[in-house]
Design an enzyme around this catalytic site. Structure first.
Site, PDB file in Angstrom:
ATOM      1  N   HIS A  81      45.224 -13.765 -40.705  1.00  0.00           N
ATOM      2  CA  HIS A  81      45.104 -13.832 -39.031  1.00  0.00           C
ATOM      3  C   HIS A  81      43.588 -13.708 -38.718  1.00  0.00           C
ATOM      4  O   HIS A  81      43.174 -14.206 -37.671  1.00  0.00           O
ATOM      5  CB  HIS A  81      46.058 -12.980 -38.439  1.00  0.00           C
ATOM      6  CG  HIS A  81      47.302 -13.284 -38.560  1.00  0.00           C
ATOM      7  ND1 HIS A  81      48.179 -12.621 -39.527  1.00  0.00           N
ATOM      8  CD2 HIS A  81      48.357 -13.972 -37.595  1.00  0.00           C
ATOM      9  CE1 HIS A  81      49.469 -13.081 -39.636  1.00  0.00           C
ATOM     10  NE2 HIS A  81      49.584 -13.736 -38.458  1.00  0.00           N
ATOM     11  N   GLU A 132      45.755  -6.040 -41.859  1.00  0.00           N
ATOM     12  CA  GLU A 132      44.856  -6.929 -42.497  1.00  0.00           C
ATOM     13  C   GLU A 132      43.559  -6.421 -43.021  1.00  0.00           C
ATOM     14  O   GLU A 132      42.939  -6.499 -44.188  1.00  0.00           O
ATOM     15  CB  GLU A 132      44.527  -8.153 -41.928  1.00  0.00           C
ATOM     16  CG  GLU A 132      45.832  -8.976 -41.866  1.00  0.00           C
ATOM     17  CD  GLU A 132      45.928 -10.340 -41.307  1.00  0.00           C
ATOM     18  OE1 GLU A 132      44.776 -10.963 -41.188  1.00  0.00           O
ATOM     19  OE2 GLU A 132      47.056 -11.023 -41.172  1.00  0.00           O
ATOM     20  N   ARG A 192      53.497   0.569 -12.786  1.00  0.00           N
ATOM     21  CA  ARG A 192      52.767  -0.084 -11.904  1.00  0.00           C
ATOM     22  C   ARG A 192      53.636  -0.995 -11.063  1.00  0.00           C
ATOM     23  O   ARG A 192      54.478  -1.739 -11.522  1.00  0.00           O
ATOM     24  CB  ARG A 192      51.767  -1.074 -12.599  1.00  0.00           C
ATOM     25  CG  ARG A 192      50.473  -0.529 -12.949  1.00  0.00           C
ATOM     26  CD  ARG A 192      49.403  -1.578 -13.285  1.00  0.00           C
ATOM     27  NE  ARG A 192      48.124  -0.852 -13.312  1.00  0.00           N
ATOM     28  CZ  ARG A 192      47.479  -0.213 -14.329  1.00  0.00           C
ATOM     29  NH1 ARG A 192      48.079  -0.142 -15.216  1.00  0.00           N
ATOM     30  NH2 ARG A 192      46.219   0.243 -14.186  1.00  0.00           N
ATOM     31  N   ARG A 217      45.149   6.756 -11.647  1.00  0.00           N
ATOM     32  CA  ARG A 217      46.295   6.283 -11.048  1.00  0.00           C
ATOM     33  C   ARG A 217      46.825   7.256 -10.078  1.00  0.00           C
ATOM     34  O   ARG A 217      47.644   6.729  -9.404  1.00  0.00           O
ATOM     35  CB  ARG A 217      47.282   6.201 -12.300  1.00  0.00           C
ATOM     36  CG  ARG A 217      46.916   4.977 -13.338  1.00  0.00           C
ATOM     37  CD  ARG A 217      47.028   3.620 -12.835  1.00  0.00           C
ATOM     38  NE  ARG A 217      48.219   3.459 -12.075  1.00  0.00           N
ATOM     39  CZ  ARG A 217      49.410   3.218 -12.937  1.00  0.00           C
ATOM     40  NH1 ARG A 217      49.416   3.245 -14.224  1.00  0.00           N
ATOM     41  NH2 ARG A 217      50.647   3.059 -12.142  1.00  0.00           N
TER      42      ARG A 217
HETATM   43  N1  URA Z   1      43.884  -0.046 -19.729  1.00  0.00           N
HETATM   44  C1  URA Z   1      45.494   0.205 -19.489  1.00  0.00           C
HETATM   45  O1  URA Z   1      46.283   0.032 -20.313  1.00  0.00           O
HETATM   46  N2  URA Z   1      45.945   0.768 -18.401  1.00  0.00           N
HETATM   47  C2  URA Z   1      45.059   1.018 -17.415  1.00  0.00           C
HETATM   48  O2  URA Z   1      45.372   1.300 -16.342  1.00  0.00           O
HETATM   49  C3  URA Z   1      43.589   0.579 -17.554  1.00  0.00           C
HETATM   50  C4  URA Z   1      43.143   0.037 -18.878  1.00  0.00           C
END
Ligand code: URA
Length: 259
Positions: free
Chosen positions: A8, A81, A169, A224
């Site tokens: 790959h 790999e 999210r 977040r």
């Molecule tokens: N990468 C992720 O997985 N989540 C985020 O909020 C930002 C970057």
């Protein structure tokens, strides 16, 4: 000696010239940028699908930069790999969403262990098996961040197969998160998890299961607790890359350079 082929990655044991170390970004577009920061600039030696590999030198040792693509399945192939070709040590460098309110954009998070919210790692070890970073590399990542004056946080990462529902999210296509995953961000916050990303659970589990060393540093591109939109990609990415390369220099210096 028989030449080993990694299908790959489009690599073989001749192309990597005895390299034992690899830096692993997710994004193939970041590989050249990282390779350019080596002591001897990296040159592209392979490209296939999401996998792009550069070979360069740090302190006279051959070091690869190989992109893993996004998420567990493609990461598991890259690590497996590269392991088949003789790579022993991996530093993942990526981006991340912080979930604790004191963490700022551009800071880096050094993962000590990951909550295994992926599927790929369960094909290498049962879910009770810990996804933990190599202790020495964690120490060197901390030392690297401190020497570069880059704010860092050290702790547990939630590593999810999905960017949207797995990281709770709601700015997704459906604007819906299935019941099982509703409230999970709050739960991880209460359990002192620092951040979300998508590859460390697989990397750390697979590496440990195969007897290889790995760790992960990620730059914060969104917090977040403030929102779901990615705010500043550049500072977090660049800081994480600087820390990963400096830690790789320290590691190779510890192992090879006679003082
Ligand atoms: N990468 C992720 O997985 N989540 C985020 O909020 C930002 C970057």
């Amino acid at each position: 000696m028989k030449i080993k082929i990694a299908y790959h990655l489009n690599l073989d044991s001749r192309k990597i010239q005895g390299a034992k170390y690899a830096i692993l970004p997710g994004d193939p577009g970041r590989v050249e940028y990282i390779g350019n920061l080596f002591d001897k600039k990296g040159k592209q030696i392979a490209k296939n699908r999401e996998y792009c590999t550069y070979l360069g030198k740090i302190h006279d040792q051959n070091v690869l930069v190989t992109s893993t693509g996004i998420g567990g399945p493609s990461t598991s192939i890259a690590v497996d790999e590269l392991g088949q070709l003789g790579i022993k040590t991996f530093i993942r460098v990526g981006t991340t969403g912080a979930i604790q309110d004191w963490i700022k954009l551009g800071d880096v998070i050094i993962t000590t262990g990951s909550v295994r919210l992926d599927g790929a790692s369960t094909h290498y070890a049962p879910i009770e098996y810990p996804a933990v970073s190599d202790f020495e590399i964690v120490q060197l990542l901390v030392k690297a961040a401190d020497s570069l004056n880059i704010p860092r946080h050290v702790g547990i990462t939630a590593s999810s197969d999905t960017f949207y529902p797995g990281q709770e999210r709601y700015d997704s296509s459906s604007k819906y998160v299935i019941k099982k995953l509703q409230g999970t961000m709050k739960e991880w916050q209460k359990l002192n998890v620092l951040n979300y990303e998508m590859e460390s659970a697989t990397l750390l589990t697979v590496a440990n299961a195969l007897g290889l060393k790995a760790a992960c540093v990620a730059g914060v591109i969104v917090n977040r607790t403030k929102g779901e939109k990615i705010m500043d990609l550049k500072t977090g990415e660049e800081n994480a890359v600087k820390v990963a390369i400096e830690a790789m220099k320290l590691l190779i210096r510890n192992q090879y350079v006679k003082l």
